[in-house]
Design an enzyme around this catalytic site. Structure first.
Site, PDB file in Angstrom:
ATOM      1  N   GLY A  43      18.301 -15.182   0.788  1.00  7.91           N
ATOM      2  CA  GLY A  43      19.609 -15.456   1.372  1.00  7.91           C
ATOM      3  C   GLY A  43      18.912 -15.943   1.907  1.00  7.91           C
ATOM      4  N   GLU A  98      13.487 -15.804   7.814  1.00 12.38           N
ATOM      5  CA  GLU A  98      15.237 -14.816   6.704  1.00 12.38           C
ATOM      6  C   GLU A  98      16.270 -15.557   7.322  1.00 12.38           C
ATOM      7  OE1 GLU A  98      15.352 -12.828   4.875  1.00 12.38           O
ATOM      8  OE2 GLU A  98      13.739 -11.608   4.317  1.00 12.38           O
ATOM      9  N   ASP A  99      17.426 -14.722   6.603  1.00 11.81           N
ATOM     10  CA  ASP A  99      18.712 -14.276   6.638  1.00 11.81           C
ATOM     11  C   ASP A  99      18.897 -13.631   8.044  1.00 11.81           C
ATOM     12  OD1 ASP A  99      18.053 -13.153   5.219  1.00 11.81           O
ATOM     13  OD2 ASP A  99      19.863 -13.315   4.028  1.00 11.81           O
ATOM     14  N   ASP A 102      17.328  -6.458   8.970  1.00 18.09           N
ATOM     15  CA  ASP A 102      18.382  -5.193   9.455  1.00 18.09           C
ATOM     16  C   ASP A 102      17.187  -4.310   9.578  1.00 18.09           C
ATOM     17  OD1 ASP A 102      20.883  -5.066   9.055  1.00 18.09           O
ATOM     18  OD2 ASP A 102      20.663  -5.229   7.037  1.00 18.09           O
ATOM     19  N   THR A 103      16.779  -2.921   9.095  1.00 22.69           N
ATOM     20  CA  THR A 103      15.482  -2.244   9.367  1.00 22.69           C
ATOM     21  C   THR A 103      14.494  -2.783   9.295  1.00 22.69           C
ATOM     22  OG1 THR A 103      15.088  -2.369   7.038  1.00 22.69           O
ATOM     23  CG2 THR A 103      17.203  -0.662   7.430  1.00 22.69           C
ATOM     24  N   GLY A 104      13.982  -3.624   9.112  1.00 29.16           N
ATOM     25  CA  GLY A 104      12.338  -3.973   9.364  1.00 29.16           C
ATOM     26  C   GLY A 104      11.960  -4.431   8.597  1.00 29.16           C
ATOM     27  N   THR A 106      12.075  -5.289   5.079  1.00 32.25           N
ATOM     28  CA  THR A 106      11.719  -6.804   4.515  1.00 32.25           C
ATOM     29  C   THR A 106      10.278  -7.559   5.166  1.00 32.25           C
ATOM     30  OG1 THR A 106      13.071  -6.518   3.425  1.00 32.25           O
ATOM     31  CG2 THR A 106      12.520  -9.000   2.928  1.00 32.25           C
ATOM     32  N   ASP A 159      25.263 -12.212   1.148  1.00 29.51           N
ATOM     33  CA  ASP A 159      25.603 -12.072   0.268  1.00 29.51           C
ATOM     34  C   ASP A 159      26.445 -10.323  -0.019  1.00 29.51           C
ATOM     35  OD1 ASP A 159      23.432 -10.686  -0.647  1.00 29.51           O
ATOM     36  OD2 ASP A 159      24.109 -10.452  -2.386  1.00 29.51           O
ATOM     37  N   ARG A 165      27.302 -16.463  -0.482  1.00 25.77           N
ATOM     38  CA  ARG A 165      26.575 -16.868   0.110  1.00 25.77           C
ATOM     39  C   ARG A 165      26.910 -18.294   0.412  1.00 25.77           C
ATOM     40  NH1 ARG A 165      21.949 -13.986  -0.726  1.00 25.77           N
ATOM     41  NH2 ARG A 165      22.277 -12.878  -3.016  1.00 25.77           N
TER      42      ARG A 165
HETATM   43  C1  PRP Z   1      18.569  -9.186   2.787  1.00 25.14           C
HETATM   44  C2  PRP Z   1      17.943 -10.123   3.530  1.00 25.14           C
HETATM   45  C3  PRP Z   1      16.565  -9.740   4.684  1.00 25.14           C
HETATM   46  C4  PRP Z   1      16.686  -7.488   3.823  1.00 25.14           C
HETATM   47  C5  PRP Z   1      16.587  -7.136   4.944  1.00 25.14           C
HETATM   48  O1  PRP Z   1      17.855  -8.993   1.484  1.00 25.14           O
HETATM   49  O2  PRP Z   1      18.355 -11.355   2.992  1.00 25.14           O
HETATM   50  O3  PRP Z   1      16.068  -9.853   3.613  1.00 25.14           O
HETATM   51  O4  PRP Z   1      17.747  -7.931   3.365  1.00 25.14           O
HETATM   52  O5  PRP Z   1      16.947  -6.111   5.377  1.00 25.14           O
HETATM   53  P1  PRP Z   1      15.779  -5.041   5.717  1.00 25.14           P
HETATM   54  O6  PRP Z   1      16.181  -5.403   7.251  1.00 25.14           O
HETATM   55  O7  PRP Z   1      16.402  -3.948   6.180  1.00 25.14           O
HETATM   56  O8  PRP Z   1      14.739  -4.948   5.067  1.00 25.14           O
HETATM   57  P2  PRP Z   1      18.489  -9.308  -0.096  1.00 25.14           P
HETATM   58  O9  PRP Z   1      17.441  -7.661  -0.554  1.00 25.14           O
HETATM   59  O10 PRP Z   1      19.601  -8.272   0.047  1.00 25.14           O
HETATM   60  O11 PRP Z   1      18.153 -10.750  -1.022  1.00 25.14           O
HETATM   61  P3  PRP Z   1      18.758 -11.451  -0.627  1.00 25.14           P
HETATM   62  O12 PRP Z   1      18.133 -12.674   0.307  1.00 25.14           O
HETATM   63  O13 PRP Z   1      18.887 -12.248  -2.001  1.00 25.14           O
HETATM   64  O14 PRP Z   1      20.241 -11.234  -0.367  1.00 25.14           O
END
Ligand code: PRP
Length: 180
Positions: A43, A98-99, A102-104, A106, A159, A165
């Site tokens: 992303g 990062e794009d 959300d939950t943090g 990742t 996406d 995207r």
């Molecule tokens: C999305 C986004 C972050 C993550 C954020 O990734 O790119 O990496 O979710 O979410 P979180 O804060 O709840 O962890 P995704 O797995 O959709 O993959 P992508 O980047 O390929 O779209």
């Protein structure tokens, strides 16, 4: 594709202006330090491409892939990390791009991984931040825009199952396309 968008939240122009401001902030923090920009695929590729072209200092760019399981509307919790380049991390100052946070989960997982590999510092830079969804605490040093509500957004790298995207702005999808 544009017909699928219900509402534009951030226009191409607003994004360009904000990215320039963020780049200036980043350069202020990393003055006189070598910077490694780590781009979280997939992303973040659009945001990172714009951000790094607004950084006038030398930077090294590395790609990582963070996978949370599933292809659906909400990220799952288990996150696997794959570093796409062969990198010696010791002593590096890292800007992790990062794009969206959300939950943090990742971002937290990626930051921990890079620190464990020896990075001297890791700061998070997210195009979008949605603190209302947070499940784990994560310090996002640089934020493009904050999302207040639960809306599912696409565009500018974000996406739905690999689509949208390439929209140059961020918007919400029409209700019937959102599922759930
Ligand atoms: C999305 C986004 C972050 C993550 C954020 O990734 O790119 O990496 O979710 O979410 P979180 O804060 O709840 O962890 P995704 O797995 O959709 O993959 P992508 O980047 O390929 O779209």
């Amino acid at each position: 594709m544009e017909a699928d968008i219900e509402q534009i939240l951030f226009t191409r122009e607003q994004i360009a202006e904000r990215v320039k401001e963020l780049a200036a902030q980043v350069m202020g923090v990393y003055r006189e330090k070598d910077l490694t920009v780590v781009v979280a695929l997939n992303g973040a590729f659009v945001f990172a491409a714009d951000l790094v072209r607004n950084l006038v200092e030398h930077v090294e760019i590395v790609f990582v892939r963070a996978r949370s399981y599933g292809d659906g509307m909400s990220p799952q919790h288990e996150v696997t990390v794959e570093i796409c380049d062969d990198v010696e991390w010791d002593g590096r100052h890292v800007l992790l791009v990062e794009d969206i946070v959300d939950t943090g989960n990742t971002m937290q997982r990626l930051m921990a991984e890079l620190l464990a590999r020896g990075a001297a510092s890791v700061r998070a830079c997210a195009f979008l931040d949605r603190p209302t969804r947070r499940e784990v605490e994560v310090d996002v040093a640089f934020v493009g825009f904050r999302l207040e509500g639960p809306e599912f957004v696409v565009g500018y790298g974000l996406d739905l199952a690999g689509h949208y995207r390439n929209l140059p702005y961020v918007g919400t999808l029409r209700r019937e396309l959102r599922g759930g």
